[in-house]
Design a protein around this motif. Sequence first.
Motif: not given
Length: 516
Positions: A315-343
């Motif tokens: 069960k311990n193997y799930f711990k790093p996966i659970l911690i990494a999951l928010p980061i991994l899923l956030f990366i693609p979302i971050s490319k469109v969710a914020f005005p960090n690209k030019s208009p």
Amino acid sequence: MWSKKTIILLGFILLKFLIQYNLVSSEYDLHRDEYLHLDQGDHLAWGFQSVPPFTSWISYIIKLLGNSVFWVIFFPALFGALTLLVVWKTIEALKGNLFALILASTGILFSAMLRINMLYQPNSFDVLSWTTFYLILIKYFNSEDRKWLFLGAFVFAIAFLNKYNFAFLLIGAFPAIILSEHRKVFAKKEFYMAVIFGLLLILPNLLWQYNNSFPVIHHLKELEETQLVNVNRLDFFKGQLLFFIGSLPVIFFALYGLLFYAPFRKYRLFFWMMVFTLTVFTYFKAKDYYAIGIYPIYIAFGAVYLENVLKSGWKNYFKPILIALPILLFIPISKVAFPNKSPLYIKEHSQPYKKFGLLHWEDGKDHEMPQDFADMLGWKELATKVENIYEKLPNQEQTIILCDNYGQAGAINYYSKNKKIKAVSFNADYINWFHLENKTENFIRVKEFKASQNELAETKPFFETAMLADSVTNALAREYKTRIFVFSKPKIDINKRLKSEVDDLQNFKSHNEYQK
């Protein structure tokens, strides 16, 4: 020496600030709503037409600090960092340890909280308030110490004075407490003393609402007619899944644990609080982000539950996966969710934004830019052009700048270097900020393109000179083609006419009735 936990906590908070200060491209201005809130700092009162007074107090502090963009970014980032801290303290109250602390902090950091904390609006403090109030409930259920009742009343008051949305928390909490073993709190005199204490704290705002014919009701009706009418209940639930998408397993296990995990038995009412609160939000067709304050506390519950069930072996193997999951899923979302690209980049690469529904505006239609991003364009251009026109006028101190909406007025006031410039509008709180003591010789009219077609023909007869002086040229701005008209040497008493219109609107006729 600082403990390991303290160092990790400070690391998360520092990272939070670093990310918030790098989310928005320099090609964007502040957001439309931010200008209104900043102007409220110059007009302190116990209430405003659209919001309670708390944000104006923060705006006043921002002005004392220099009114720079740095401080406009700082305060929502601070409220986001404090939300993370409250979640951390919640986990400690639930007897969680390092894994739970890191798991929850990662989930809070890499989530829609970054977008909420990106803008200077009441929403950031609203989420902090919800999370803090939930923690106080946990503290009270653990100890039944009456001090938590009074602290809860204080948090309720500050939260209510920040955003009336906090009432939904109470509506959801009341039946959940009634159905739980904790309903005995309603038999304690300290509870009613705390309620009276909280009501006394918000009394000035309630009196302001009464004395001003409850503008919050007018605002809610207008919101329902112009924005909530386009809200789809299915879209509301889709939004709930996206806010903390990387922590969905944690939230799921929180709900499971609240129902079936023995150490969480005294907190079981939190399961029903979520059910009741979401039901109320859905019934009223609320915007999806109104409910975002619900979730941080459940991430804390879920993190503690998972820490206790993933203790050993495979069960311990799930711990790093659970911690990494928010980061991994956030990366693609971050490319469109914020005005960090030019208009321009967003316009030419619109498909990912369309895929996430970000091009869908509150008018129910798709556009070239996300609405929030389009609301961050064209403001400096507008303010600069109005100021240049103002500087060339004779009798500058006898000039009124009248705008169609609060964004235009607020942006002109914020960016203008000449502090004698005070733009006003018949929109939002600006209706109360007209100064008509001096004679008016010049009339600068800032008008949205669709409503400006007949402006010269309609207004020119009242002045000796009239001209279309300039317009907003940024095609991706929501204010694109907004026109700037200049009228001088009035043939009638402009102040008298404006005062009559202001008086009518201060009687809280709807904007649509006024236009008719």
